[in-house]
Design a protein around this motif. Structure first.
Motif, PDB file in Angstrom:
ATOM      1  N   PHE A 110       0.836  -1.205   0.000  1.00  0.00           N
ATOM      2  CA  PHE A 110       0.000   0.000   0.000  1.00  0.00           C
ATOM      3  C   PHE A 110       0.876   1.264   0.000  1.00  0.00           C
ATOM      4  CE2 PHE A 110      -2.227   3.249   2.488  1.00  0.00           C
ATOM      5  CZ  PHE A 110      -3.501   3.232   1.955  1.00  0.00           C
ATOM      6  N   TYR A 111       1.958   1.217   0.809  1.00  0.00           N
ATOM      7  CA  TYR A 111       2.812   2.405   0.982  1.00  0.00           C
ATOM      8  C   TYR A 111       3.659   2.697  -0.261  1.00  0.00           C
ATOM      9  CZ  TYR A 111       1.417   1.999   5.839  1.00  0.00           C
ATOM     10  OH  TYR A 111       0.673   1.941   6.985  1.00  0.00           O
ATOM     11  N   ASP A 112       3.823   1.673  -1.128  1.00  0.00           N
ATOM     12  CA  ASP A 112       4.637   1.890  -2.339  1.00  0.00           C
ATOM     13  C   ASP A 112       4.047   2.992  -3.215  1.00  0.00           C
ATOM     14  OD1 ASP A 112       6.349  -0.056  -1.567  1.00  0.00           O
ATOM     15  OD2 ASP A 112       5.616  -1.595  -2.935  1.00  0.00           O
ATOM     16  N   LEU A 136      18.284   1.460   6.353  1.00  0.00           N
ATOM     17  CA  LEU A 136      18.134   2.846   5.877  1.00  0.00           C
ATOM     18  C   LEU A 136      17.027   3.561   6.665  1.00  0.00           C
ATOM     19  CD1 LEU A 136      19.054   5.022   3.966  1.00  0.00           C
ATOM     20  CD2 LEU A 136      17.602   4.062   2.173  1.00  0.00           C
ATOM     21  N   HIS A 137      15.974   2.814   6.991  1.00  0.00           N
ATOM     22  CA  HIS A 137      14.885   3.403   7.777  1.00  0.00           C
ATOM     23  C   HIS A 137      15.418   3.866   9.137  1.00  0.00           C
ATOM     24  CE1 HIS A 137      11.322   3.225  10.510  1.00  0.00           C
ATOM     25  NE2 HIS A 137      10.787   3.905   9.511  1.00  0.00           N
ATOM     26  N   SER A 138      16.215   3.010   9.808  1.00  0.00           N
ATOM     27  CA  SER A 138      16.752   3.396  11.124  1.00  0.00           C
ATOM     28  C   SER A 138      17.697   4.586  10.982  1.00  0.00           C
ATOM     29  CB  SER A 138      17.560   2.272  11.767  1.00  0.00           C
ATOM     30  OG  SER A 138      16.872   1.101  11.705  1.00  0.00           O
ATOM     31  N   THR A 161       7.788   0.832  15.434  1.00  0.00           N
ATOM     32  CA  THR A 161       8.891   1.272  14.557  1.00  0.00           C
ATOM     33  C   THR A 161       8.487   2.393  13.601  1.00  0.00           C
ATOM     34  OG1 THR A 161       8.345  -0.816  13.478  1.00  0.00           O
ATOM     35  CG2 THR A 161      10.626  -0.512  14.115  1.00  0.00           C
ATOM     36  N   HIS A 162       7.248   2.330  13.126  1.00  0.00           N
ATOM     37  CA  HIS A 162       6.840   3.321  12.123  1.00  0.00           C
ATOM     38  C   HIS A 162       5.958   4.417  12.717  1.00  0.00           C
ATOM     39  CE1 HIS A 162       8.631   1.591   8.582  1.00  0.00           C
ATOM     40  NE2 HIS A 162       8.284   0.401   9.039  1.00  0.00           N
ATOM     41  N   THR A 163       6.045   4.588  14.024  1.00  0.00           N
ATOM     42  CA  THR A 163       5.216   5.622  14.640  1.00  0.00           C
ATOM     43  C   THR A 163       5.556   6.988  14.030  1.00  0.00           C
ATOM     44  OG1 THR A 163       4.367   6.267  16.776  1.00  0.00           O
ATOM     45  CG2 THR A 163       6.716   6.255  16.589  1.00  0.00           C
ATOM     46  N   CYS A 164       4.586   7.891  14.049  1.00  0.00           N
ATOM     47  CA  CYS A 164       4.737   9.183  13.371  1.00  0.00           C
ATOM     48  C   CYS A 164       5.961   9.952  13.857  1.00  0.00           C
ATOM     49  CB  CYS A 164       3.480  10.015  13.622  1.00  0.00           C
ATOM     50  SG  CYS A 164       3.605  11.660  12.941  1.00  0.00           S
ATOM     51  N   THR A 165       6.789  10.360  12.927  1.00  0.00           N
ATOM     52  CA  THR A 165       8.001  11.095  13.250  1.00  0.00           C
ATOM     53  C   THR A 165       7.674  12.521  13.703  1.00  0.00           C
ATOM     54  OG1 THR A 165       8.913   9.896  11.384  1.00  0.00           O
ATOM     55  CG2 THR A 165      10.268  11.634  12.295  1.00  0.00           C
TER      56      THR A 165
HETATM   57  C1  HEM Z   1      -1.832  15.410  13.856  1.00  0.00           C
HETATM   58  C2  HEM Z   1      -0.881  15.252  12.983  1.00  0.00           C
HETATM   59  C3  HEM Z   1      -0.377  13.923  12.470  1.00  0.00           C
HETATM   60  C4  HEM Z   1      -0.978  12.707  12.474  1.00  0.00           C
HETATM   61  C5  HEM Z   1      -2.350  12.341  13.005  1.00  0.00           C
HETATM   62  C6  HEM Z   1      -0.056  11.759  11.874  1.00  0.00           C
HETATM   63  C7  HEM Z   1      -0.296  10.398  11.729  1.00  0.00           C
HETATM   64  C8  HEM Z   1       0.645   9.482  11.326  1.00  0.00           C
HETATM   65  C9  HEM Z   1       0.446   8.052  11.323  1.00  0.00           C
HETATM   66  C10 HEM Z   1      -0.826   7.334  11.740  1.00  0.00           C
HETATM   67  C11 HEM Z   1       1.595   7.482  10.895  1.00  0.00           C
HETATM   68  C12 HEM Z   1       1.891   6.008  10.838  1.00  0.00           C
HETATM   69  C13 HEM Z   1       1.617   5.386   9.495  1.00  0.00           C
HETATM   70  C14 HEM Z   1       1.809   3.883   9.536  1.00  0.00           C
HETATM   71  O1  HEM Z   1       2.327   3.285  10.449  1.00  0.00           O
HETATM   72  O2  HEM Z   1       1.386   3.281   8.594  1.00  0.00           O
HETATM   73  C15 HEM Z   1       2.516   8.541  10.577  1.00  0.00           C
HETATM   74  C16 HEM Z   1       3.788   8.358  10.073  1.00  0.00           C
HETATM   75  C17 HEM Z   1       4.598   9.397   9.738  1.00  0.00           C
HETATM   76  N1  HEM Z   1       4.385  10.753   9.960  1.00  0.00           N
HETATM   77 FE1  HEM Z   1       2.762  11.582  10.804  1.00  0.00          FE
HETATM   78  N2  HEM Z   1       1.073  12.437  11.495  1.00  0.00           N
HETATM   79  C18 HEM Z   1       0.913  13.758  11.853  1.00  0.00           C
HETATM   80  C19 HEM Z   1       1.814  14.776  11.666  1.00  0.00           C
HETATM   81  C20 HEM Z   1       3.050  14.629  11.112  1.00  0.00           C
HETATM   82  C21 HEM Z   1       4.008  15.683  10.945  1.00  0.00           C
HETATM   83  C22 HEM Z   1       3.824  17.137  11.413  1.00  0.00           C
HETATM   84  C23 HEM Z   1       5.078  15.122  10.319  1.00  0.00           C
HETATM   85  C24 HEM Z   1       6.376  15.761   9.923  1.00  0.00           C
HETATM   86  C25 HEM Z   1       6.783  16.922  10.337  1.00  0.00           C
HETATM   87  C26 HEM Z   1       4.806  13.714  10.113  1.00  0.00           C
HETATM   88  C27 HEM Z   1       5.653  12.804   9.514  1.00  0.00           C
HETATM   89  C28 HEM Z   1       5.458  11.439   9.478  1.00  0.00           C
HETATM   90  C29 HEM Z   1       6.426  10.506   8.914  1.00  0.00           C
HETATM   91  C30 HEM Z   1       7.755  10.870   8.273  1.00  0.00           C
HETATM   92  C31 HEM Z   1       5.888   9.220   9.085  1.00  0.00           C
HETATM   93  C32 HEM Z   1       6.521   7.887   8.680  1.00  0.00           C
HETATM   94  C33 HEM Z   1       7.268   7.311   9.863  1.00  0.00           C
HETATM   95  C34 HEM Z   1       7.836   5.942   9.611  1.00  0.00           C
HETATM   96  O3  HEM Z   1       7.273   5.155   8.857  1.00  0.00           O
HETATM   97  O4  HEM Z   1       8.884   5.650  10.195  1.00  0.00           O
HETATM   98  N3  HEM Z   1       3.560  13.456  10.598  1.00  0.00           N
HETATM   99  N4  HEM Z   1       1.915   9.755  10.874  1.00  0.00           N
END
Ligand code: HEM
Length: 503
Positions: free
Chosen positions: A106-108, A131-133, A448-452
Motif C-alpha cells: 500500500f505504501y509503495d 536505511l529506515h533506522s 517502529t513506524h510511529t509518526c516522526t
Molecule cells: C496530527 C498530525 C499527524 C498525524 C495524526 C499523523 C499520523 C501518522 C500516522 C498514523 C503514521 C503512521 C503510518 C503507519 O504506520 O502506517 C505517521 C507516520 C509518519 N508521519 Fe505523521 N502524522 C501527523 C503529523 C506529522 C508531521 C507534522 C510530520 C512531519 C513533520 C509527520 C511525519 C510522518 C512521517 C515521516 C511518518 C513515517 C514514519 C515511519 O514510517 O517511520 N507526521 N503519521
C-alpha cells in the motif's frame, strides 16, 4: 505440431470455456490462499478485492469496519489477502519495535524516485530496515520534544497572521470555513518552522495546488493501495501522473525552496542564539558529522514535513474545535483552565502543562483520527498466529485507528467525547487502564513506524487552541451541524463552518 501450438489451438477452439474456467480458478485460489479461508468475513470479499475497494471508495469504510468487527469478531477477512485485526493484545506482534512484520505494498504508492533511485522517505522505506533506522536517527534531535522547542519562534508570526485574518471575520460577523483556514495555517506553520519562510497560504490559499494534489493523491492511494501491483500503470506512470495532475509543479517549488534554504545555511550559518529552523538543524548535524546525513536525506525530511504534516495537523485542530463546539461543558471547562492560566501570545511549554487541554486534544484525536485507514503490515516468511488464527507468509494484516478507538472494553461509551477519560482520578480506572488506552491510541500509529512529526503537530495544536479561546468566543455556523468528511486515508473535514466574536 508443438505443445504450445496445440495449447493455442485448444484455447482458440474452446475459449468460451477456458476463460471462465480460469476466472473461477483464480477466484477460488483467492479464497483459499495462505490459510485465510478459516477467518470469518463477508463471503464475497474472500474472492475479490473489488468489494473492499468499493467500500473504501464510498469514503465511510471505517463505519463498515466497525460493523464487520461487531458481526464477525476481532479478526475479519475483508479482501482475499487483507485481514483486519482489532485485538489489542496483537499490537506488539504486528507493530512493536522488534516486529518481523513489514509495511504492506500500500505504501509503495507514495514512493518517489529520482536519478539515485528510491527517495529515502521513512514513510515508504518498508523493506530496507537499515536505511529506515538511519533516517530516523539522523533527524532525531530535530523531531524530539526538546529539539523542536527551538523552532517555536517560527510558528508565532503565522499565529499572528491567522489572528489578523480571524479579527476581520470577527468584525464582519460572517461565518467562514474553519477547516479550510486551519489547513492554510498548518501549511504555513510547518513550512515556516522547516524552512524559515512560508508560501503565504493564509492569505493566498492553495494557489500552488499542493493541498489539492495531496487530497487527490491520498484518495487514490486509499483506494488503489489495495491493488498496489497496478500502480506502475496508473499514477506510478509519469505520463499518466502528469496528465492527472495537470502539470502541477508544487513539488518542484517545495524542492526549490528546500535547496535554496540549504544553500543559505551554507553561506551564512546561524550565529549562536539565532532561531534555528528544522532545515538548519539538520544542516548543522551534517556539518558536525558529515557522514550522519546527506543533502538528499535533508531535503527528503524537509519535504516529508510538508506532505505528511500539513493536512494531518489541520484535521486534528478541526476535530478539537468541532468537538468543543458541540460539547459546551468541555468548551467551558477548557476556557476556564486556559483563561485562568495563560495569556497571549501562548507559549508551548505553559500550554503543554495544562492537563485538561492535553486531555481535550487526545480525546478529539481519538474521536476523529486524522489517518482513518488500516495501517497494513505483511506477515513475515515464517507465518504468524494472529488472534488465534494461523496466517501464512505474505498475507496483509492491520489495525484501523478508527476501530481501535471505538473499542468499548478500552474506551467505555466510545462514541461520546469525554476528555476526562484521560485524567487519572476522573475517567480513568487506574494506571493500567491509562496504559492500555495509550497503547490503543493509534492516531500517530505505533512502534517502529510511529509518526516522526508527532511532537511538531502537537506543538502547533497546543499553541493554537488556547490562542483562539483567549481571543474569541467560537460557535458553529449552524445548530446541529455535523462533521462531514470522507475517509480516504486522511479524514479531511468539509464545510466545518464557524462564527467567531472578539472577547
Ligand atoms: C496530527 C498530525 C499527524 C498525524 C495524526 C499523523 C499520523 C501518522 C500516522 C498514523 C503514521 C503512521 C503510518 C503507519 O504506520 O502506517 C505517521 C507516520 C509518519 N508521519 Fe505523521 N502524522 C501527523 C503529523 C506529522 C508531521 C507534522 C510530520 C512531519 C513533520 C509527520 C511525519 C510522518 C512521517 C515521516 C511518518 C513515517 C514514519 C515511519 O514510517 O517511520 N507526521 N503519521
Amino acid at each position: 505440431m508443438s505443445v504450445s501450438q496445440e495449447l493455442l489451438n485448444f484455447i482458440y477452439v474452446y475459449w468460451k470455456w477456458v476463460f471462465p474456467l480460469f476466472g473461477v480458478a483464480y477466484l477460488v485460489s483467492n479464497r483459499f490462499q495462505k490459510g485465510l479461508h478459516r477467518i470469518p468475513g463477508p463471503w464475497l470479499n474472500s474472492f475479490s478485492t473489488l468489494p473492499r475497494m468499493w467500500s473504501v471508495y464510498k469514503g465511510k469504510h471505517h463505519l463498515e469496519d466497525l460493523e464487520l468487527h461487531a458481526r464477525y469478531g476481532k479478526v475479519v477477512r475483508v479482501a482475499p489477502n487483507l485481514v483486519l485485526v482489532s485485538d489489542t493484545s496483537e499490537i506488539n506482534q504486528i507493530y512493536g519495535i522488534n516486529t518481523q512484520f513489514i509495511k504492506s505494498r500500500f505504501y509503495d504508492l507514495s514512493a518517489v524516485y529520482d536519478n539515485e533511485g528510491l527517495v529515502p522517505d521513512t514513510f515508504v522505506l518498508r523493506q530496507n530496515k537499515a536505511l529506515h533506522s538511519r533516517m530516523k536517527r539522523n533527524a532525531a534531535n530535530a523531531y524530539s520534544v526538546n529539539g523542536l522547542m527551538q523552532f517555536e519562534p517560527w510558528i508565532d508570526p503565522v499565529v499572528t497572521k491567522l489572528i489578523s485574518i480571524f479579527d476581520r471575520y470577527a468584525a464582519s460577523g460572517t461565518a467562514f470555513d474553519m477547516g479550510d483556514m486551519l489547513k492554510r495555517f498548518a501549511m504555513d506553520a510547518v513550512c515556516s518552522l522547516t524552512f524559515g519562510s512560508d508560501f503565504n497560504y493564509l492569505e493566498k490559499g492553495d494557489e500552488m495546488k499542493f493541498l489539492k494534489s495531496m487530497s487527490l493523491f491520498t484518495a487514490y492511494m486509499s483506494i488503489f493501495g489495495h491493488v498496489a501491483w497496478l500502480h506502475p500503470i496508473l499514477l506510478g506512470n509519469p505520463y499518466i501522473a502528469r496528465i492527472v495532475s495537470g502539470g502541477d509543479s508544487s513539488n518542484d517549488a517545495m524542492l526549490e525552496i528546500s535547496s535554496h534554504e540549504l544553500g543559505k545555511f551554507r553561506e551564512s550559518p546561524p550565529a549562536e542564539g539565532d532561531a534555528m529552523t528544522f532545515l538548519s538543524r539538520l544542516a548543522l548535524n551534517q556539518s558536525t558529522n558529515p557522514k550522519l546525513i546527506t543533502d538528499r536525506e535533508i531535503l527528503t525530511h524537509a519535504f516529508g514535513n510538508i506532505s505528511a504534516g500539513s493536512d494531518t495537523t489541520a484535521i486534528a485542530m478541526g476535530s478539537v474545535i468541532y468537538h468543543l463546539l458541540v460539547n459546551r461543558a468541555a468548551y467551558n471547562r477548557l476556557s476556564d483552565e486556559i483563561r485562568g492560566q495563560l495569556s497571549l501570545p501562548v507559549g508551548f511549554q505553559e500550554a503543554n502543562a495544562l492537563p485538561y487541554l492535553k486531555a481535550v486534544v487526545q480525546e478529539a484525536m481519538r474521536m476523529h483520527p486524522s489517518v482513518g485507514q488500516v495501517l497494513g503490515r505483511i506477515v513475515p516468511p515464517a507465518g504468524a498466529t494472529v488472534g488465534g488464527y494461523k496466517i501464512g507468509a505474505g498475507a496483509e494484516v492491520g489495525m484501523s485507528p478508527w476501530v481501535l478507538h471505538r473499542d468499548p472494553e478500552v474506551f467505555p461509551d466510545p462514541d461520546s467525547f469525554k476528555p476526562e477519560r484521560w485524567i487519572l482520578g476522573e475517567g480513568v480506572r487506574d494506571e493500567e487502564h491509562l496504559r492500555q488506552m495509550n497503547r490503543s491510541f493509534f492516531s500517530f500509529g505505533h512502534g517502529t513506524h510511529t509518526c516522526t512529526g508527532k511532537h511538531i503537530s502537537l506543538m502547533e495544536v497546543t499553541k493554537l487552541i488556547p490562542t483562539l479561546l483567549l481571543r474569541y468566543d467560537l460557535e458553529l455556523a449552524e445548530v446541529g451541524q455535523t462533521l462531514k468528511f470522507n475517509n480516504w486515508w486522511f479524514t479531511q473535514h468539509h464545510d466545518l463552518r464557524a462564527k467567531i466574536t472578539r472577547r
